[in-house]
Design a protein around this motif. Structure first.
Motif, short mmCIF file in Angstrom:
data_model
loop_
_atom_site.label_atom_id
_atom_site.label_comp_id
_atom_site.label_asym_id
_atom_site.label_seq_id
_atom_site.Cartn_x
_atom_site.Cartn_y
_atom_site.Cartn_z
N MET A 144 0.76 -1.31 0.15
CA MET A 144 -0.08 -0.03 0.11
C MET A 144 1.10 1.17 -0.09
N GLY A 145 2.15 1.02 0.40
CA GLY A 145 2.89 2.29 0.71
C GLY A 145 2.71 2.51 2.19
N ARG A 146 3.89 2.70 2.87
CA ARG A 146 3.54 2.70 4.35
C ARG A 146 3.27 4.36 4.66
N GLN A 147 2.38 4.50 5.80
CA GLN A 147 1.85 5.89 6.23
C GLN A 147 2.20 5.64 7.68
N GLY A 148 2.77 6.67 8.32
CA GLY A 148 3.38 6.53 9.56
C GLY A 148 2.16 6.94 10.63
N GLN A 149 2.30 6.72 11.81
CA GLN A 149 1.39 6.95 12.94
C GLN A 149 1.41 8.41 13.35
N LEU A 150 2.70 8.86 13.37
CA LEU A 150 2.89 10.21 13.73
C LEU A 150 3.16 11.05 12.52
N VAL A 151 2.04 12.13 12.11
CA VAL A 151 2.24 13.19 11.14
C VAL A 151 2.76 14.37 11.78
N LEU A 152 4.05 14.82 11.10
CA LEU A 152 4.98 15.71 11.76
C LEU A 152 5.17 16.96 10.76
N VAL A 153 5.24 18.36 11.32
CA VAL A 153 5.66 19.52 10.67
C VAL A 153 6.93 19.75 11.06
N ASN A 154 7.92 19.77 10.21
CA ASN A 154 9.29 20.12 10.85
C ASN A 154 9.65 19.32 11.89
N GLY A 155 9.30 18.11 11.78
CA GLY A 155 9.60 17.03 12.97
C GLY A 155 9.09 17.35 14.34
N GLN A 156 8.06 18.36 14.27
CA GLN A 156 7.20 18.69 15.64
C GLN A 156 5.79 18.00 15.35
N HIS A 157 5.13 17.49 16.45
CA HIS A 157 3.71 17.33 16.41
C HIS A 157 3.10 18.34 16.90
N GLN A 158 2.12 18.46 15.89
CA GLN A 158 0.77 19.61 15.95
C GLN A 158 1.41 20.86 16.65
N PRO A 159 2.54 21.46 15.94
CA PRO A 159 3.04 22.90 16.52
C PRO A 159 1.85 23.82 16.49
N LEU A 160 2.28 24.96 17.09
CA LEU A 160 1.41 26.25 17.11
C LEU A 160 2.23 27.32 16.30
N ILE A 161 1.41 27.56 15.55
CA ILE A 161 1.99 28.77 14.35
C ILE A 161 1.31 29.96 14.84
N SER A 162 2.21 30.97 14.93
CA SER A 162 1.66 32.34 15.40
C SER A 162 1.35 33.09 14.17
N ALA A 163 0.46 34.29 14.41
CA ALA A 163 0.09 34.90 13.12
C ALA A 163 -0.63 36.34 13.72
N GLU A 164 -0.46 37.24 12.79
CA GLU A 164 -1.37 38.57 13.37
C GLU A 164 -2.35 38.83 12.36
N PRO A 165 -3.69 39.11 12.71
CA PRO A 165 -4.81 39.44 11.88
C PRO A 165 -4.21 40.35 10.69
N GLY A 166 -4.55 39.78 9.57
CA GLY A 166 -4.10 40.67 8.32
C GLY A 166 -2.96 40.75 7.66
N VAL A 167 -1.99 40.13 8.49
CA VAL A 167 -0.42 40.21 8.06
C VAL A 167 -0.18 38.69 7.31
N ALA A 168 -0.03 38.81 5.81
CA ALA A 168 0.18 37.48 5.37
C ALA A 168 1.23 36.66 5.67
N GLN A 169 1.27 35.41 5.41
CA GLN A 169 2.38 34.55 5.53
C GLN A 169 2.59 33.65 4.28
N ARG A 170 3.69 33.63 3.95
CA ARG A 170 4.02 32.73 2.89
C ARG A 170 4.42 31.40 3.39
N TRP A 171 3.68 30.26 2.96
CA TRP A 171 4.02 28.94 3.71
C TRP A 171 4.52 28.30 2.47
N ARG A 172 5.79 27.34 2.71
CA ARG A 172 6.21 26.48 1.65
C ARG A 172 6.12 25.21 2.38
N LEU A 173 5.10 24.64 1.70
CA LEU A 173 4.73 23.24 2.43
C LEU A 173 5.55 22.26 1.10
#
Ligand code: C2O
Ligand code: CU
Ligand code: CU
Length: 496
Positions: A217-246
């Motif tokens: 099937m193609g292995r899928q891991g039980q932990l899905v990480l962003v930059n090696g972190q589990h469910q990190p907090l991404i801070s943002a300010e209203p109206g201030v755009a962010q570019r995300w490179r996913l």
């Protein structure tokens, strides 16, 4: 409805409002084969998002050393996961068009390895982006990637490419972002690199072994990480755009990204800009794909970033009795997974819109001189040791063989057809492709990319200009378990 958005025929009904999926979303823990439902106690969640160390960033040559070894922390916890320079993801490499990138790769793994600069339009020869290089355990190799002056500015990545250890090494944690700087001023207030990966660790912090079913099937891991972190907090300010490179650095998982309460402004795919921004509710990324998005944070609050279930298909007839066992590979078995939380706070500011015209690449020009059909297949008939066969044009990978001979600087059309009931992400090295149509979507794409998901029992029609670099490289399924099982071929570009 188009290919940039998720394919609605493949997308399962969104269950965000359902209680079962909210629970899944909250824990973000994917229940797999025989796994208990809960998240292990050692997994640290909800920390502020961090990014890997950055190497480079100024014009000129970049010379780095990367050591591949076990012992990178995962989700804030010591583990035996693999890393480059002791981190997973490895350091972010930042270069400019015209730079020479020199990488000394030191192999401290127990297997041979090598390095691939996924998506870069560079030479595949010698100590360039050569997937045939083999670096033995304990050995080192000096790579040199000459990035052309006209190279697109965008989001690329690097990972090992040593057949047949690619899935093990990527799943183990070996991947990093590779950014080619430059490009238009988007007027954003912040830029974030978000490399998404998945991994399963056993109780001792080791990378879990996989069985034949998971390889199929193609292995899928039980932990899905962003930059090696589990469910990190991404801070943002209203109206201030962010570019995300996913970056989808998962071994097999298709991501379908959605941010609660927001639309996504899609500006680039696989390092290539779209002609103009596209507003989406969700974006699907096959393994290997990247997307650059602009997010304009809404009113103060907390918004969940999720990946929705995506149905990659199944192993086909005769496997019905194993249906339950396919749970890990089947999106139907799990609800949405929380990738992180965007926390918007501070005074509201007027949002600056993204420029309306973006520097999309030139599409392949010139008369199409050759048309080819490549057939991806999975067969039970040739099952050995519990594995089915994974072939392209009826053949498994042979590094000595030349499967496609193309003329340098010519333009070809490739019809990639898929006779199996599982989707296969087709990937070609060195030369980006234009998708003319797929069996799910007749719309030609106005930009280039390097991974395209070929639907189950479907096809993708591609136009490819074999420009600039002679030499031999590969195309393959980017479900890396399939690549390791032989779903890979070689292409040689030469004069005349
Ligand atoms: Cu990202 Cu040939 O691979
Ligand atoms: Cu690649
Ligand atoms: Cu595949």
């Amino acid at each position: 409805m188009n290919r940039y958005d998720i394919n609605r025929r493949r997308a399962l009904t969104l269950l965000v409002a359902g209680s079962a999926s909210v629970a899944a979303g909250v824990t973000g823990w994917v229940t797999g084969l025989g796994a208990p439902g809960g998240k292990p106690a050692w997994v640290q969640s909800g920390q502020p998002l961090t990014e890997p160390a950055v190497l480079g960033g100024h014009a000129g040559a970049l010379e780095v050393s990367l050591t591949a070894a076990a012992g990178a922390p995962i989700a804030g916890h010591a583990s035996a996961a693999l890393g480059f320079n002791a981190t997973s993801p490895g350091p972010t490499l930042r270069v400019h068009p015209g730079d020479v990138l020199k990488v000394r790769l030191i192999n401290r793994l127990t297997q041979p390895t090598n390095l691939h600069t996924h998506g870069l339009h560079v030479s595949p020869q010698g100590n360039g982006d050569n997937p045939f290089v083999s670096i033995a355990p304990g050995a080192a190799f000096d790579y040199e990637f000459a990035i052309p002056e006209g190279h697109p500015s965008g989001t690329f990545w690097y990972h090992p490419h040593h057949h047949p250890f690619v899935a093990d090494q990527l799943f183990g944690g070996l991947a990093g972002a590779l950014i080619v700087d430059g490009g238009p001023d988007l007027g954003v207030g912040a830029e974030r690199i978000m490399l998404v990966s998945d991994i399963t660790l056993d109780d001792n912090g080791g990378v879990a072994a996989v069985n034949a079913m998971e390889r199929m099937m193609g292995r899928q891991g039980q932990l899905v990480l962003v930059n090696g972190q589990h469910q990190p907090l991404i801070s943002a300010e209203p109206g201030v755009a962010q570019r995300w490179r996913l970056i989808n650095a998962c071994t097999s998982r298709v991501l379908s990204i959605h941010l609660e309460g927001h639309r996504l402004t899609h500006i680039a795919r696989d390092g290539y800009f779209l002609p103009s921004p596209l507003e989406l509710d969700r974006i699907a990324l096959a393994p290997g794909n990247r997307a650059d998005l602009v997010i304009t944070p809404a009113a103060p609050g907390r918004y969940t970033l999720i990946t929705e279930p995506y149905d990659r298909g199944n192993l086909g007839m005769g496997m019905g009795g194993m249906g339950g066992m396919c749970g890990m590979g089947s999106a139907a078995a799990s609800g949405p997974i929380t990738l992180g939380t965007v926390e918007v706070s501070g005074p509201s500011r007027p949002a600056t819109p993204v420029p309306n015209a973006l520097p999309a690449p030139q599409l392949p020009t010139g008369a199409v001189t050759v048309q080819r059909t490549l057939t991806f297949a999975m067969q039970m008939g040739m099952m050995q040791g519990g594995m089915m066969s994974f072939t392209i044009d009826g053949k498994g990978f042979d590094p000595q063989r030349i499967d496609q001979s193309v003329r340098l600087d010519s333009t070809e059309e490739w019809l990639v057809s898929n006779t199996s009931s599982l989707a296969h992400p087709f990937h070609l090295h060195v030369w980006p492709v234009q998708v003319l149509a797929t069996s799910d979507d007749p719309t030609p794409e106005p930009t280039l990319r390097d991974v395209v998901l070929v639907p189950p029992r479907g096809w993708a029609r591609l136009r490819i200009q074999f420009a600039d670099f002679a030499g031999r490289s590969v195309y393959h399924c980017h479900i890396l378990d399939h690549e390791d099982a032989g779903m890979m071929g070689t292409v040689q570009a030469a004069h005349s």
